[in-house]
Write a protein that holds these residues in place. Structure first.
Motif, mmCIF file in Angstrom:
data_model
loop_
_atom_site.group_PDB
_atom_site.id
_atom_site.type_symbol
_atom_site.label_atom_id
_atom_site.label_comp_id
_atom_site.label_asym_id
_atom_site.label_seq_id
_atom_site.Cartn_x
_atom_site.Cartn_y
_atom_site.Cartn_z
ATOM 1 N N GLY A 53 0.815 -1.205 0.000
ATOM 2 C CA GLY A 53 0.000 0.000 0.000
ATOM 3 C C GLY A 53 0.849 1.256 0.000
ATOM 4 N N GLU A 54 0.246 2.346 -0.396
ATOM 5 C CA GLU A 54 0.942 3.620 -0.428
ATOM 6 C C GLU A 54 1.306 4.066 0.984
ATOM 7 O OE1 GLU A 54 1.943 5.026 -3.093
ATOM 8 O OE2 GLU A 54 0.889 3.749 -4.535
ATOM 9 N N GLY A 56 1.447 6.005 4.426
ATOM 10 C CA GLY A 56 0.521 6.811 5.204
ATOM 11 C C GLY A 56 -0.914 6.336 5.238
ATOM 12 N N ILE A 57 -1.223 5.120 4.716
ATOM 13 C CA ILE A 57 -2.623 4.690 4.700
ATOM 14 C C ILE A 57 -2.972 3.783 5.877
ATOM 15 C CG2 ILE A 57 -2.810 4.912 2.208
ATOM 16 C CD1 ILE A 57 -2.577 1.889 2.002
ATOM 17 N N GLY A 58 -2.007 3.555 6.778
ATOM 18 C CA GLY A 58 -2.343 2.852 8.014
ATOM 19 C C GLY A 58 -1.928 1.401 8.085
ATOM 20 N N LYS A 59 -0.943 0.985 7.304
ATOM 21 C CA LYS A 59 -0.502 -0.414 7.381
ATOM 22 C C LYS A 59 0.100 -0.711 8.760
ATOM 23 C CE LYS A 59 2.299 -0.140 3.836
ATOM 24 N NZ LYS A 59 2.070 1.282 3.480
ATOM 25 N N THR A 60 0.992 0.164 9.213
ATOM 26 C CA THR A 60 1.625 -0.049 10.516
ATOM 27 C C THR A 60 0.607 0.045 11.640
ATOM 28 O OG1 THR A 60 3.697 0.870 9.662
ATOM 29 C CG2 THR A 60 3.454 0.744 12.050
ATOM 30 N N ALA A 61 -0.313 1.016 11.543
ATOM 31 C CA ALA A 61 -1.346 1.160 12.574
ATOM 32 C C ALA A 61 -2.233 -0.079 12.629
ATOM 33 C CB ALA A 61 -2.183 2.408 12.299
ATOM 34 N N ALA A 62 -2.520 -0.667 11.461
ATOM 35 C CA ALA A 62 -3.337 -1.884 11.437
ATOM 36 C C ALA A 62 -2.640 -3.029 12.160
ATOM 37 C CB ALA A 62 -3.649 -2.275 9.990
ATOM 38 N N LEU A 63 -1.310 -3.121 11.999
ATOM 39 C CA LEU A 63 -0.564 -4.182 12.689
ATOM 40 C C LEU A 63 -0.520 -3.943 14.190
ATOM 41 C CD1 LEU A 63 0.859 -6.730 11.624
ATOM 42 C CD2 LEU A 63 0.104 -5.140 9.862
ATOM 43 N N ASP A 64 -0.386 -2.690 14.599
ATOM 44 C CA ASP A 64 -0.423 -2.374 16.033
ATOM 45 C C ASP A 64 -1.755 -2.793 16.630
ATOM 46 O OD1 ASP A 64 2.133 -1.306 16.116
ATOM 47 O OD2 ASP A 64 1.457 0.727 15.635
ATOM 48 N N GLN A 65 -2.828 -2.451 15.930
ATOM 49 C CA GLN A 65 -4.155 -2.772 16.431
ATOM 50 C C GLN A 65 -4.401 -4.273 16.420
ATOM 51 O OE1 GLN A 65 -7.377 -3.516 14.562
ATOM 52 N NE2 GLN A 65 -8.429 -3.529 16.534
ATOM 53 N N LEU A 66 -3.892 -4.962 15.365
ATOM 54 C CA LEU A 66 -4.056 -6.415 15.281
ATOM 55 C C LEU A 66 -3.346 -7.103 16.433
ATOM 56 C CD1 LEU A 66 -4.923 -8.974 13.708
ATOM 57 C CD2 LEU A 66 -2.769 -8.805 12.455
ATOM 58 N N ALA A 67 -2.118 -6.696 16.701
ATOM 59 C CA ALA A 67 -1.364 -7.318 17.791
ATOM 60 C C ALA A 67 -2.055 -7.096 19.133
ATOM 61 C CB ALA A 67 0.049 -6.742 17.825
ATOM 62 N N ALA A 68 -2.582 -5.888 19.337
ATOM 63 C CA ALA A 68 -3.268 -5.606 20.599
ATOM 64 C C ALA A 68 -4.540 -6.436 20.730
ATOM 65 C CB ALA A 68 -3.586 -4.117 20.695
ATOM 66 N N ALA A 69 -5.307 -6.539 19.628
ATOM 67 C CA ALA A 69 -6.555 -7.287 19.677
ATOM 68 C C ALA A 69 -6.320 -8.770 19.900
ATOM 69 C CB ALA A 69 -7.344 -7.069 18.388
ATOM 70 N N LEU A 70 -5.235 -9.299 19.330
ATOM 71 C CA LEU A 70 -4.932 -10.723 19.469
ATOM 72 C C LEU A 70 -4.095 -11.020 20.704
ATOM 73 C CD1 LEU A 70 -4.090 -11.608 15.752
ATOM 74 C CD2 LEU A 70 -6.297 -11.645 16.917
ATOM 75 N N GLU A 71 -3.752 -9.949 21.439
ATOM 76 C CA GLU A 71 -2.939 -10.065 22.661
ATOM 77 C C GLU A 71 -1.611 -10.750 22.364
ATOM 78 O OE1 GLU A 71 -5.360 -11.975 25.583
ATOM 79 O OE2 GLU A 71 -6.650 -10.235 25.868
ATOM 80 N N LEU A 72 -0.995 -10.314 21.266
ATOM 81 C CA LEU A 72 0.315 -10.822 20.886
ATOM 82 C C LEU A 72 1.337 -9.693 21.002
ATOM 83 C CD1 LEU A 72 -0.508 -12.853 17.637
ATOM 84 C CD2 LEU A 72 0.061 -13.787 19.877
ATOM 85 N N VAL A 182 1.693 -14.303 1.193
ATOM 86 C CA VAL A 182 0.350 -14.015 0.697
ATOM 87 C C VAL A 182 0.273 -12.496 0.575
ATOM 88 C CG1 VAL A 182 -2.122 -14.144 1.145
ATOM 89 C CG2 VAL A 182 -0.626 -16.028 1.846
ATOM 90 N N HIS A 183 0.079 -12.003 -0.634
ATOM 91 C CA HIS A 183 0.128 -10.572 -0.912
ATOM 92 C C HIS A 183 -1.281 -9.978 -0.805
ATOM 93 C CE1 HIS A 183 4.269 -10.711 -2.795
ATOM 94 N NE2 HIS A 183 3.923 -11.991 -2.772
ATOM 95 N N LEU A 184 -1.450 -8.992 0.062
ATOM 96 C CA LEU A 184 -2.731 -8.312 0.215
ATOM 97 C C LEU A 184 -2.564 -6.842 -0.138
ATOM 98 C CD1 LEU A 184 -4.095 -9.804 3.574
ATOM 99 C CD2 LEU A 184 -4.505 -10.596 1.239
ATOM 100 N N GLN A 185 -3.390 -6.354 -1.061
ATOM 101 C CA GLN A 185 -3.386 -4.935 -1.398
ATOM 102 C C GLN A 185 -4.138 -4.176 -0.305
ATOM 103 O OE1 GLN A 185 -1.625 -3.747 -3.961
ATOM 104 N NE2 GLN A 185 -1.020 -5.849 -4.458
ATOM 105 N N TRP A 186 -3.434 -3.258 0.356
ATOM 106 C CA TRP A 186 -4.015 -2.551 1.504
ATOM 107 C C TRP A 186 -4.418 -1.144 1.076
ATOM 108 C CZ3 TRP A 186 -5.186 -5.378 5.566
ATOM 109 C CH2 TRP A 186 -5.627 -4.750 6.725
ATOM 110 N N THR A 187 -5.695 -0.841 1.177
ATOM 111 C CA THR A 187 -6.206 0.481 0.851
ATOM 112 C C THR A 187 -6.980 1.010 2.047
ATOM 113 O OG1 THR A 187 -8.216 -0.457 -0.108
ATOM 114 C CG2 THR A 187 -6.362 -0.076 -1.605
ATOM 115 N N TYR A 188 -7.300 2.274 1.998
ATOM 116 C CA TYR A 188 -8.068 2.828 3.111
ATOM 117 C C TYR A 188 -9.542 2.943 2.728
ATOM 118 C CZ TYR A 188 -8.330 7.398 0.786
ATOM 119 O OH TYR A 188 -8.592 8.404 -0.095
ATOM 120 N N ASP A 189 -10.400 2.778 3.723
ATOM 121 C CA ASP A 189 -11.839 2.946 3.572
ATOM 122 C C ASP A 189 -12.222 4.268 4.225
ATOM 123 O OD1 ASP A 189 -14.690 2.803 4.560
ATOM 124 O OD2 ASP A 189 -14.660 0.946 3.418
#
Length: 407
Positions: A53-54, A56-72, A182-189
């Motif tokens: 993804g380009e 500034g669209i939140g890839k790193t923020a998504a990983l922070d939130q994922l780790a917190a939600a999964l308690e990892l 596994v390649h995922l195209q990350w865009t913002y909603d």
């Protein structure tokens, strides 16, 4: 200059810290998010994921939130600022190298992961890592080895990359490294961003796997992948000729194995069609992925022989393209074994399709079925119910063709 009355009560940075804490105080909510669902399913399947993804669209923020939600615990490693030895390990010479060899000492972040036993390893800025670093990452991503250290099974790996056009000193990913993700195209909603800035982000959660569907999910996944590759052997391995495409998803025995695993997990979790499509295409590429998805659709279609045996109980697909495929299959079955009873049953099925779907879908099957009639076969009453709709649909098609010719 110090103001005594203020200095006694607070420090300016303490107030700033309090304001920052309020800004970071956000909540989550259940929300349909195809990207996030695909990411969590691939993480659940223990497959390395690469988010494209380009900036500034939140890839790193998504990983922070994922780790917190999964308690990892999250361990972030910026690939572009590391040397190959940071992943391959540094040689440590012991007392007697001839007897003991020279072990490769792992970096501190790998040691911390092993001690924790579980966690999320986030390899950021992968597309700015030079080729030597990418080569060193091969064993980390596939074999989970860092130097002489093996990462435990509880470690999941997610990476992020910017397209070369927007990456600082970017490189294309090497084909061996790209084929391990596994390649995922990350865009913002837009709605997600606005609601998140308001303090509420989508909730990340691992998919709920149905224990009663596990065996069937594996059987279904194997039948789907093996069935496609049996009829399309050229899809087993296709290394793209274009350098850019080599740095993305492409089919190989390794990526088909990943695809099989993803289908099994998606089936057991009853994932949506959009999530499955994103994952399959992210593993083997758009072309092979779409072929596999079409094959999956055909696997779910009813057997033409079962429909001919009991047309009154037939349940036809809702989607127009799938319904057309089923009706064509019924007519083909009658052509293969022409009998009066089977011909009549096919007409009953066409009437059912007319009553429950678009009339234009029965035009071609009806014309083909009519041409199969033998001289001694009686014309069923069902044909009368179809004749008006078929004639109307044909006139509409002819009118559309005539209008196009006049333009």
């Amino acid at each position: 200059m110090e103001f005594p009355s203020e200095a006694a009560d607070f420090r300016p940075l303490d107030v700033a810290a309090e304001l920052l804490a309020l800004l970071h105080d956000t909540t989550t909510e259940p929300r349909a998010d195809t990207q996030l669902d695909a990411l969590t399913l691939a993480v659940s399947a223990d497959l390395p994921v690469l988010l494209w993804g380009e900036p500034g669209i939140g890839k790193t923020a998504a990983l922070d939130q994922l780790a917190a939600a999964l308690e990892l615990p999250l361990t972030t490693v910026i690939a572009s600022v590391h040397e190959p030895s940071d992943f391959a390990g540094l040689p440590v010479v012991g007392d007697d190298p001839a007897e003991q060899g020279v072990p490769m000492a792992p970096p501190d972040w790998a040691v911390r992961l092993v001690r924790a036993g579980r966690g999320l390893l986030f390899l950021d800025e992968l597309s700015t890592a030079p080729p030597a670093v990418q080569a060193a990452l091969l064993r980390v991503v596939l074999e989970r080895r860092v130097g002489a250290l093996r990462l435990p099974p509880g470690i999941r790996i997610v990476a992020a990359a910017n397209p070369r056009s927007s990456a600082a000193d970017g490189w294309e990913l090497s084909p061996p490294l790209a084929n391990r993700f596994v390649h995922l195209q990350w865009t913002y909603d837009h709605d997600v961003v606005v609601r998140g800035l308001g303090g509420t982000w989508p909730k990340a959660a691992l998919p709920r796997l149905d224990p009663g569907r596990l065996a069937d999910a594996v059987t279904f996944a194997r039948r789907a992948v093996c069935g496609l590759l049996t009829t399309r052997p050229g899809l087993v391995h296709q290394l793209p000729k274009n350098e850019v495409r080599r740095g993305g998803p492409w089919p190989s025995p390794r990526s088909w194995e990943m695809t099989l695993r993803l289908i099994a997990f998606a089936t057991a979790a009853d994932a949506s069609r959009d999530v499955l499509s994103m994952l399959v295409r992210g593993a083997v590429g758009d072309g092979p992925g779409l072929e596999l998805l079409a094959a999956l659709d055909r696997m779910d279609l009813p057997d033409p022989e079962a429909l001919l045996a009991d047309p009154a109980a037939a349940v036809l697909p809702e989607r127009g393209d799938l319904r057309q495929t089923v009706l064509d299959g019924v007519v083909a079955a009658v052509r293969k074994r022409p009998e009066q009873s089977r011909w009549d049953a096919a007409w009953s099925l066409l009437v059912r399709a007319l009553e429950t779907g678009a009339p234009d879908l029965v035009v071609v099957p009806a014309a083909t079925l009519a041409a199969l009639r033998r001289d001694d076969w009686q014309v069923p009453a069902a044909i009368e119910r179809l004749s008006g709709a078929v004639s109307l649909a044909r006139r509409a098609d002819q009118a559309a063709v005539g209008a196009g010719a006049r333009r």
